[in-house]
Design an enzyme around this catalytic site. Structure first.
Site, PDB file in Angstrom:
ATOM      1  N   GLY A 191      10.155   1.009  -4.391  1.00 50.77           N
ATOM      2  CA  GLY A 191       9.812   1.374  -5.774  1.00 50.77           C
ATOM      3  C   GLY A 191      10.974   2.184  -6.347  1.00 50.77           C
ATOM      4  N   GLY A 207       2.042  -8.373  -4.921  1.00 49.74           N
ATOM      5  CA  GLY A 207       3.473  -8.595  -4.683  1.00 49.74           C
ATOM      6  C   GLY A 207       3.698  -8.807  -3.202  1.00 49.74           C
ATOM      7  N   ARG A 208       4.885  -8.426  -2.748  1.00 54.72           N
ATOM      8  CA  ARG A 208       5.237  -8.662  -1.342  1.00 54.72           C
ATOM      9  C   ARG A 208       4.301  -7.933  -0.390  1.00 54.72           C
ATOM     10  NH1 ARG A 208       9.558  -7.536  -4.412  1.00 54.72           N
ATOM     11  NH2 ARG A 208      11.286  -9.006  -4.533  1.00 54.72           N
ATOM     12  N   ARG A 248       1.683   4.233  -4.856  1.00 55.53           N
ATOM     13  CA  ARG A 248       2.158   5.555  -5.236  1.00 55.53           C
ATOM     14  C   ARG A 248       0.937   6.389  -5.581  1.00 55.53           C
ATOM     15  NH1 ARG A 248       6.329   4.474  -3.113  1.00 55.53           N
ATOM     16  NH2 ARG A 248       8.367   4.246  -4.097  1.00 55.53           N
ATOM     17  N   ASP A 280      -1.650   6.567   2.045  1.00 55.95           N
ATOM     18  CA  ASP A 280      -0.321   6.834   2.606  1.00 55.95           C
ATOM     19  C   ASP A 280       0.502   7.636   1.602  1.00 55.95           C
ATOM     20  OD1 ASP A 280       1.833   6.632   4.474  1.00 55.95           O
ATOM     21  OD2 ASP A 280       2.749   5.152   3.154  1.00 55.95           O
ATOM     22  N   HIS A 329       3.244   9.605   3.752  1.00 49.83           N
ATOM     23  CA  HIS A 329       4.138   8.592   3.153  1.00 49.83           C
ATOM     24  C   HIS A 329       4.973   7.900   4.239  1.00 49.83           C
ATOM     25  CE1 HIS A 329       6.328   7.522  -0.845  1.00 49.83           C
ATOM     26  NE2 HIS A 329       6.431   6.534   0.019  1.00 49.83           N
ATOM     27  N   GLY A 387       4.721   4.534   5.060  1.00 48.96           N
ATOM     28  CA  GLY A 387       4.620   3.076   4.934  1.00 48.96           C
ATOM     29  C   GLY A 387       5.797   2.296   5.486  1.00 48.96           C
TER      30      GLY A 387
HETATM   31  O1  LIG Z   1      10.116   2.175  -0.207  1.00 51.57           O
HETATM   32  C1  LIG Z   1       9.374   2.883  -0.886  1.00 51.57           C
HETATM   33  O2  LIG Z   1       9.130   2.629  -2.085  1.00 51.57           O
HETATM   34  C2  LIG Z   1       8.768   4.070  -0.296  1.00 51.57           C
HETATM   35  O3  LIG Z   1       7.789   4.524  -0.774  1.00 51.57           O
HETATM   36  C3  LIG Z   1       9.390   4.723   0.882  1.00 51.57           C
HETATM   37  O4  LIG Z   1       9.912   3.888   1.766  1.00 51.57           O
END
Ligand SMILES: O=C(O)C(=O)CO
Length: 311
Positions: free
Chosen positions: A79, A157-158, A238, A262, A286, A288
């Protein structure tokens, strides 16, 4: 002609740094901890490329401090809501991110959160740590299985597609999704439904949409009240997509059964926030994309993005 300089806002691994150093003068905030804003404002002066991470806020002030020679802001994340993209575009600065590389790891963590919340895994671990497991009991810590359940995906999305692919073999009955429009590649594994149907029909609802003016604060008490009382909300997108006060209320009054997050808003949640002590809420810091392979790939890809623009 002055030498092109690239600034890296964190320790991001030697591979990426070596790539950039082949062509440019590289300076680094050599720490795992974020660079203080004041230090960043000074450090960026005169650079051509900025390599940043998801927790660095790159706003107009930073762009102004960098100067008009800045050509690229590359964020090591899928993001780019940490970057003022509109302001970059206005200034003719390219903005790059690393979405493809991170999607599998993010989908994995969504599945982990689904299992943790639906099967009371954290409560089980806590019971062991607190020496509360004395014998097997028929209905102790019973959760709910995935077989015949309806999984909802907000943002196909992915990551959403990755969750669908992973969760299908668990024997779920239906996978529903909502996005801005129907997505062709979703056809064989998920069915497009309205936002309202997504929230009211899902047993487990996974949020994995991007952040924009439509999705910011989108999951509020109105939508949460559409959900089944037995349902679970998962957020790997997010924190700002979910209104956390509304979520805390929905968990404490039984509007929904559990949540797995997360990401939060803010990160970390302030001490004393009701979600931190809510037993039905599993919160991860966070994580992920935190496989070593993914982070190295993200870092190298960010360096390549900078090289592609500056070259
Ligand atoms: O990749 C992202 O957007 C994250 O939130 C952290 O890797």
């Amino acid at each position: 002609m002055p030498e092109n300089r690239v600034y890296i806002t964190r320790q991001v691994g030697n591979e990426a740094i070596a790539l950039l150093e082949q062509k440019y003068k590289v300076e680094i905030w050599d720490s795992e901890e974020p660079i203080p804003k004041e230090t960043l404002l000074t450090a960026v002066g005169g650079i051509s490329g900025l390599f940043c991470t998801v927790s660095d806020i790159i706003d107009a002030g930073i762009l102004e401090a960098a100067g008009p020679q800045l050509k690229v802001v590359a964020t090591m994340s899928s993001g780019w809501d940490n970057v003022d993209v509109a302001e970059c575009r206005r200034r003719g600065i390219e903005v790059c991110k690393t979405p493809d590389i991170a999607a599998d790891a993010a989908a994995d963590i969504a599945v982990a959160l689904i299992l943790m919340t639906s099967r009371n895994i954290v409560q089980g671990i806590d019971a062991i740590r607190q020496n509360l497991f004395h014998c097997w009991k028929p209905f102790w810590l019973c959760g709910s299985g995935l077989i015949n359940k309806t999984i909802g995906i907000l943002g196909f999305g992915r990551v959403g597609f990755g969750i669908a692919r992973r969760i299908k073999p668990f024997g779920v009955e239906r996978i529903l999704y909502n996005d801005l429009e129907e997505i062709e590649y979703a056809e064989n594994c998920a069915q497009y439904v309205s936002l309202d149907t997504l929230f009211s029909s899902s047993d487990i609802l996974c949020i994995c949409c991007g952040v924009n003016s439509l999705t910011k604060g989108m999951v509020n008490s109105k939508l949460l009240q559409r959900m089944k009382r037995t349902s679970i909300l998962i957020n790997t997108s997010r924190g700002v997509v979910v209104n956390h006060d509304d979520l805390a209320e929905a968990l404490s009054d039984g509007t929904i059964a559990a949540a797995g997050l997360d990401v939060t808003d803010p990160e970390p949640l302030p001490v004393g926030h009701p979600l931190l002590t809510q037993p039905k809420c599993v919160i991860l810091p966070h994580m992920g994309t935190n496989t070593a392979e993914t982070r190295v790939a993200m870092s190298v890809n960010t360096a390549k993005n900078i090289l592609a623009v500056l070259n």
